[in-house]
Design an enzyme around this catalytic site. Structure first.
Site, PDB file in Angstrom:
ATOM      1  N   GLU A   1      92.273  19.308  91.689  1.00 13.30           N
ATOM      2  CA  GLU A   1      90.736  18.726  92.139  1.00 13.30           C
ATOM      3  C   GLU A   1      90.605  17.585  91.600  1.00 13.30           C
ATOM      4  O   GLU A   1      89.991  17.190  90.763  1.00 13.30           O
ATOM      5  CB  GLU A   1      89.832  19.755  91.510  1.00 13.30           C
ATOM      6  CG  GLU A   1      89.801  21.252  92.158  1.00 13.30           C
ATOM      7  CD  GLU A   1      88.831  22.118  91.667  1.00 13.30           C
ATOM      8  OE1 GLU A   1      88.836  23.284  92.250  1.00 13.30           O
ATOM      9  OE2 GLU A   1      88.070  21.913  90.571  1.00 13.30           O
TER      10      GLU A   1
ATOM     11  N   GLU B   1      92.671  28.507  94.897  1.00 12.64           N
ATOM     12  CA  GLU B   1      91.555  29.225  93.963  1.00 12.64           C
ATOM     13  C   GLU B   1      90.448  29.742  95.090  1.00 12.64           C
ATOM     14  O   GLU B   1      90.139  28.869  95.889  1.00 12.64           O
ATOM     15  CB  GLU B   1      90.884  28.023  93.187  1.00 12.64           C
ATOM     16  CG  GLU B   1      91.642  27.660  91.890  1.00 12.64           C
ATOM     17  CD  GLU B   1      90.965  26.509  91.017  1.00 12.64           C
ATOM     18  OE1 GLU B   1      89.538  26.822  91.108  1.00 12.64           O
ATOM     19  OE2 GLU B   1      91.638  25.861  90.294  1.00 12.64           O
TER      20      GLU B   1
END
Length: 452
Positions: A165, A358
């Protein structure tokens, strides 16, 4: 029954600072999250990752639970300060590498495939003291980390994720200050984003040099954006949001450079770094676009976008609203957004392989008097998202695997220990692990390679 492809990968995911604890053990140095969490008011209840889930000492128990559940892959991250305590050492800390050695061997003994993420937000404080990700040199230091870790683990680890991220690293850490190091500058956040992406591109060939048959990718958190109404104003706001959140990272990774519409937008707003053309040195964009073998995506919810450049009373009436009950993070549960995202990636970027690295939900359920954690809402969340994953595969998505977030309750960054994403409940006072009902359901999915 929705049956997945024969070789579909089923896994669970964590990150080092959120679960390991043992922040002073075996020569580990200070990270930016150690420093940030120690500052008053930065995390809920003043919580820190000093102990977390004590996974550093309890890892054998934890991977044993993974084995019991039937996971065939485990995504974990490397604590940079365990390998290079200040980030500046000429040689790595052998004790830190030894611990990951043991973890990888333990996983392989149980038939669980290790998936390594090199950076999940725990920059050594020693590098932050020299400017952190604002300093271009940090990209080179990250490539050294990739060198040392892949050199040690590359004979057993095939699948590598450079970064988790980059949007969060840049924007939460440097734009709004919610994450370490807690800065508040949009121009700085854009510099950070570039240097993180540059470090990704530098690390890819380093990993390939050390790992025969390496599969290398990057994980991006992506959020499909939906206009709140059919108005042109909301459509334009949605384009800008998509450029800010998704395209600013997808486009350079896939060889398109930074989106020109967003460069013009940031320049007009005065948010583009004044030295932008010096920041982008010759060859940078080619480096960032290093060929990857897969794209990792983290998906939690969609974004419904409303134009804020005109008074609300002048906006078109809303036609899209959030649906259903939100999660404990106040995020909308919207599985169709994941389907839309997978189809968009297929049509616009065509990654050779995709893994959901995720996906999950925070809910606060605790064990009842019988020790049972009945977390039906988490099970429903995962089931809805896996159903649209199956649909996307049927429509040609190159989705090859799914990692549930998170394997266990953990330190949820600025939210401390208030938010529980885990399939495994952790009593932080006793470190007792309790398998939640959602985990038993996920066990049946993994064992049958199908949704019931």
């Amino acid at each position: 029954m929705k049956t997945f492809p024969k070789d579909f990968l089923w896994g669970v995911a964590t990150s080092c600072y959120q679960i390991e604890g043992a922040v002073h053990a075996d020569g580990r140095g200070e990270s930016i999250w150690d420093r940030f969490a120690a500052m008053p008011g930065k995390t809920a209840n003043g919580d820190t990752g000093e102990i977390a889930c004590d996974h550093y000492h309890r890892w054998r128990e934890d991977i044993g639970i993974m084995k019991e559940l039937g996971a065939n892959a485990y995504r974990f991250s490397i604590a940079w300060p365990r390998i290079l305590p200040t980030g500046l050492e000429a040689r790595p800390n052998s004790a830190g590498l030894d611990w990951y050695d043991r973890l990888v061997d333990g996983l392989l003994e149980l038939g669980i495939e290790p998936w390594v993420t090199l950076y999940h937000w725990d920059l050594p404080q020693g590098l932050q003291d020299r400017g952190g990700w604002v300093n271009r040199e940090t990209a080179g230091h990250f490539a050294r980390l990739a060198w040392f870790v892949s050199e040690r683990l590359g004979d057993r680890v095939t699948n590598w994720i450079t970064h988790n991220e980059p949007w969060c690293v840049a924007m939460l850490g440097h734009m709004n200050g919610h994450h370490a190091p807690g800065h508040h500058s949009f121009a700085e956040a854009l510099e950070v984003a570039h240097h993180v992406l540059l470090s990704h591109g530098l690390a890819v060939p380093v990993i390939r040099d050390h790992v025969p048959g390496a599969r290398v990718g990057i994980t991006l958190n992506l959020s499909p954006a939906t206009p709140a109404s059919p108005s042109a104003a909301d459509a334009d706001a949605t384009r800008r949001y998509d450029g800010f959140f998704n395209r600013w990272f997808l486009d350079p990774v896939y060889g398109r450079g930074y989106p020109e519409d967003m460069i013009a937008e940031y320049r007009q707003r005065g948010d583009l770094p004044t030295e932008w053309h010096h920041l982008l040195q010759p060859g940078d964009l080619n480096t960032i676009a290093a060929q990857t073998d897969f794209l990792g995506i983290n998906y939690y919810s969609r974004a419904i976008i409303r134009c804020d450049r005109i008074p609300e009373e002048h906006n078109h009436p809303r036609t899209v609203e959030r649906v259903g009950e939100p999660t404990d993070m106040d995020w909308e549960v919207y599985a169709p957004g994941l389907y839309q995202l997978l189809m968009r990636l297929k049509n616009d970027y065509a990654p050779p392989s995709i893994y959901i690295t995720e996906n999950g939900a925070a809910y606060p359920e605790e064990p009842d008097e019988n020790g049972v954690v009945a977390d039906q809402r988490r099970q429903d969340y995962i089931e809805q998202h896996l159903a649209v994953c199956h649909d996307a595969i049927q429509q040609g998505s190159t989705l090859d695997g799914y990692f549930a977030w998170s394997f266990m309750d953990n330190f949820e960054w600025a939210f401390g220990y208030d938010k529980r994403f885990g399939l495994i409940h952790v009593d932080y006072a006793t470190q007792k692990r309790t398998i939640k009902q959602s985990a038993y359901w996920y066990q049946s999915v993994m064992n049958n390679n199908a949704l019931p």
